[in-house]
Scaffold this motif. Structure first.
Motif, mmCIF file in Angstrom:
data_model
loop_
_atom_site.group_PDB
_atom_site.id
_atom_site.type_symbol
_atom_site.label_atom_id
_atom_site.label_comp_id
_atom_site.label_asym_id
_atom_site.label_seq_id
_atom_site.Cartn_x
_atom_site.Cartn_y
_atom_site.Cartn_z
ATOM 1 N N UNK A 17 3.771 -3.876 9.131
ATOM 2 C CA UNK A 17 3.068 -4.239 10.436
ATOM 3 C C UNK A 17 3.682 -3.469 11.749
ATOM 4 N N UNK A 18 3.515 -2.338 10.502
ATOM 5 C CA UNK A 18 3.338 -1.309 11.971
ATOM 6 C C UNK A 18 5.000 -0.494 12.268
ATOM 7 N N UNK A 19 5.954 -1.925 11.987
ATOM 8 C CA UNK A 19 7.498 -1.502 12.033
ATOM 9 C C UNK A 19 8.866 -1.299 11.231
ATOM 10 N N UNK A 20 9.071 0.289 11.733
ATOM 11 C CA UNK A 20 10.476 1.095 9.658
ATOM 12 C C UNK A 20 11.187 -0.145 9.570
ATOM 13 N N UNK A 21 11.365 -0.440 7.960
ATOM 14 C CA UNK A 21 11.838 -1.458 7.723
ATOM 15 C C UNK A 21 13.259 -1.220 6.496
ATOM 16 N N UNK A 22 12.439 -0.082 6.046
ATOM 17 C CA UNK A 22 13.254 0.038 4.913
ATOM 18 C C UNK A 22 13.545 2.364 5.252
ATOM 19 N N UNK A 23 14.522 2.774 4.945
ATOM 20 C CA UNK A 23 14.102 4.909 4.932
ATOM 21 C C UNK A 23 14.723 5.635 4.180
ATOM 22 N N UNK A 24 14.056 5.758 3.671
ATOM 23 C CA UNK A 24 15.161 6.799 2.427
ATOM 24 C C UNK A 24 14.743 8.466 2.522
ATOM 25 N N UNK A 25 15.955 9.312 2.304
ATOM 26 C CA UNK A 25 15.649 10.956 1.936
ATOM 27 C C UNK A 25 16.433 11.411 1.116
ATOM 28 N N UNK A 26 16.056 11.455 0.078
ATOM 29 C CA UNK A 26 16.486 12.168 -0.946
ATOM 30 C C UNK A 26 16.326 13.266 -1.291
ATOM 31 N N UNK A 66 13.816 17.778 -0.576
ATOM 32 C CA UNK A 66 13.712 16.391 -1.444
ATOM 33 C C UNK A 66 12.961 15.103 -0.636
ATOM 34 N N UNK A 67 13.264 13.964 -1.327
ATOM 35 C CA UNK A 67 11.870 12.800 -1.496
ATOM 36 C C UNK A 67 12.218 12.190 -0.230
ATOM 37 N N UNK A 68 10.769 12.032 0.675
ATOM 38 C CA UNK A 68 11.155 10.838 1.628
ATOM 39 C C UNK A 68 10.221 9.798 1.588
ATOM 40 N N UNK A 69 10.451 8.607 1.895
ATOM 41 C CA UNK A 69 9.972 7.458 1.701
ATOM 42 C C UNK A 69 10.379 6.445 2.392
ATOM 43 N N UNK A 70 9.477 5.943 2.959
ATOM 44 C CA UNK A 70 10.117 5.095 4.039
ATOM 45 C C UNK A 70 8.593 4.087 4.000
ATOM 46 N N UNK A 71 9.336 2.700 4.273
ATOM 47 C CA UNK A 71 8.330 1.077 3.830
ATOM 48 C C UNK A 71 7.872 0.600 5.404
ATOM 49 N N UNK A 101 -2.865 1.349 7.778
ATOM 50 C CA UNK A 101 -1.480 1.870 7.954
ATOM 51 C C UNK A 101 -0.772 0.678 8.654
ATOM 52 N N UNK A 102 -1.205 0.192 10.116
ATOM 53 C CA UNK A 102 -0.986 -0.143 10.251
ATOM 54 C C UNK A 102 -0.812 -2.066 10.373
ATOM 55 N N UNK A 103 -1.086 -2.175 8.834
ATOM 56 C CA UNK A 103 -0.931 -3.790 8.609
ATOM 57 C C UNK A 103 -0.280 -4.483 7.293
ATOM 58 N N UNK A 104 0.247 -4.863 7.460
ATOM 59 C CA UNK A 104 0.970 -5.357 5.918
ATOM 60 C C UNK A 104 1.537 -4.712 5.866
ATOM 61 N N UNK A 105 2.176 -4.932 4.274
ATOM 62 C CA UNK A 105 3.372 -3.448 4.127
ATOM 63 C C UNK A 105 3.050 -2.455 3.316
ATOM 64 N N UNK A 106 2.999 -1.054 3.877
ATOM 65 C CA UNK A 106 2.980 -0.175 3.242
ATOM 66 C C UNK A 106 4.147 0.626 3.758
ATOM 67 N N UNK A 107 4.088 1.517 1.938
ATOM 68 C CA UNK A 107 4.950 3.258 1.846
ATOM 69 C C UNK A 107 4.481 3.913 1.828
ATOM 70 N N UNK A 108 5.716 4.963 3.083
ATOM 71 C CA UNK A 108 5.208 6.475 3.682
ATOM 72 C C UNK A 108 5.696 7.117 2.174
ATOM 73 N N UNK A 109 5.217 7.747 2.149
ATOM 74 C CA UNK A 109 5.859 9.103 0.669
ATOM 75 C C UNK A 109 5.415 10.465 0.596
ATOM 76 N N UNK A 163 0.555 -0.973 -0.136
ATOM 77 C CA UNK A 163 -0.424 -0.182 0.377
ATOM 78 C C UNK A 163 0.591 1.233 -0.340
ATOM 79 N N UNK A 164 0.423 2.445 -0.525
ATOM 80 C CA UNK A 164 0.792 3.921 -0.320
ATOM 81 C C UNK A 164 -0.136 4.494 0.256
ATOM 82 N N UNK A 165 1.007 5.177 1.589
ATOM 83 C CA UNK A 165 -0.144 6.357 1.844
ATOM 84 C C UNK A 165 1.082 7.491 1.260
ATOM 85 N N UNK A 166 0.686 8.837 0.893
ATOM 86 C CA UNK A 166 1.482 9.419 0.300
ATOM 87 C C UNK A 166 0.201 10.745 0.111
ATOM 88 N N UNK A 167 1.408 12.213 -0.045
ATOM 89 C CA UNK A 167 0.844 12.934 0.624
ATOM 90 C C UNK A 167 -0.655 13.619 -0.707
#
Ligand code: NAP
Ligand code: CA
Ligand code: CA
Length: 263
Positions: free
Chosen positions: A112-121, A104-109, A79-87, A66-70
């Motif tokens: 199940x609510x746990x941050x696994x990958x994060x990017x700030x470009x 910048x671009x902000x992206x986070x994966x 947002x609390x369950x499964x694979x969620x990207x926040x952008x 899923x994608x949660x984005x501006x």
């Protein structure tokens, strides 16, 4: 999720980021700016195209994510369950429009609510910051070190002075070394993460403004809390501070002194 799966996703996402080096200059060349809620609330074709581009990347490679984005409606997102990207496709849109730098671009994966990958470009400076759960944080593949502990009197603080009451602003000026604001929540946060600023405060961020900061903070020993020193809900956002651990409590004490920080 095992480490190899995470590394594979990181490789795919970094390859997506590299495509922006071609698309961003092209989009900027034909930049169109619209307003949203008021004349200061800007959005451009750059914001919209980058987000659509990433949406297509997800649909192609990870269709169940899923994608949660501006720049979209997020009504159907759990947002609390499964694979969620926040952008946030462009954080610092006003800077992009007015100065063509400091965005910048902000992206986070999250899984199940746990941050696994994060990017700030930081595209204008060509630096991709990333954090991988359990593996630390990097600037273009160079490891970032946890910042040195900093007392408030030695710290540069970053906050939006327009939204704090004047007594609080003055107390923060008096207690700290100095004040700077870049105007991009992601890049102001990154200065804290790299030990250049002591703290960055935003009293009203949305999930996409702060999605990536959770993992950088936990991997590098920074504090990231609400202004009541509680955990921040990544799916809701709300008042937040990212801070060097040496001055976190000192900044919160000033913000919450007397009648509080709100104007
Ligand atoms: P700006 O240059 O438009 O934005 C500065 C940073 O704050 C960017 O990361 C931006 O994200 C984010 N932002 C934008 N609107 C925001 C909002 N309403 N609340 C919290 N963060 C926001 O900022 P500005 O020129 O200083 O101010 C523009 C408006 O945003 C003003 O009404 C200001 O009061 C408000 N704002 C409030 C705070 C806060 O701490 N409460 C912080 C910044 C701005 P995007 O570029 O993705 O929009
Ligand atoms: Ca933003
Ligand atoms: Ca934005």
């Amino acid at each position: 999720m095992d480490k190899q799966q995470l590394f594979d996703i990181d490789v795919a996402v970094r390859s997506w980021f590299s495509t922006l080096n071609v698309t961003i200059p092209r989009l900027i060349e034909h930049m169109e700016t619209d307003t949203k809620q008021n004349r200061f609330d800007l959005v451009t074709n750059v914001d919209r195209d980058i987000q659509q581009n990433f949406e297509q990347f997800l649909q192609h490679f990870y269709p169940s994510h899923q994608l949660l984005a501006e720049e979209k409606s997020n009504q159907q997102i759990d947002a609390y369950h499964g694979h969620v990207w926040v952008m946030d496709p462009i954080d610092g849109t006003m800077n992009l429009v007015k100065q063509q730098t400091d965005y910048c671009v902000i992206l986070a994966y999250f899984v199940d609510s746990e941050p696994m990958l994060s990017y700030i470009y930081d595209y204008p400076n060509g630096i991709l910051y990333k954090a991988i759960k359990g593996e630390g944080a990097y600037a273009n593949d160079q490891p970032l070190k946890p910042p040195h502990t900093m007392d408030i009197k030695d710290a540069i603080l970053s906050f939006n002075a327009q939204v704090l009451n004047l007594e609080t602003v003055k107390a923060l000026f008096d207690a700290s070394f100095s004040y700077r604001i870049i105007g991009s929540c992601g890049l102001d946060s990154m200065r804290v993460i790299k030990g250049q600023f002591g703290a960055h405060v935003n009293t009203n961020p949305k999930p996409w403004d702060i999605g990536a900061q959770f993992l950088f903070a936990s991997e590098l020993g920074l504090k990231m809390t609400t202004l009541d020193n509680e955990p921040v809900d990544f799916a809701k956002g709300g008042p937040f501070i990212i801070s060097n651990k040496g001055c976190h409590q000192q900044v919160l004490d000033i913000l919450n002194d007397g009648d509080g920080y709100q104007k």
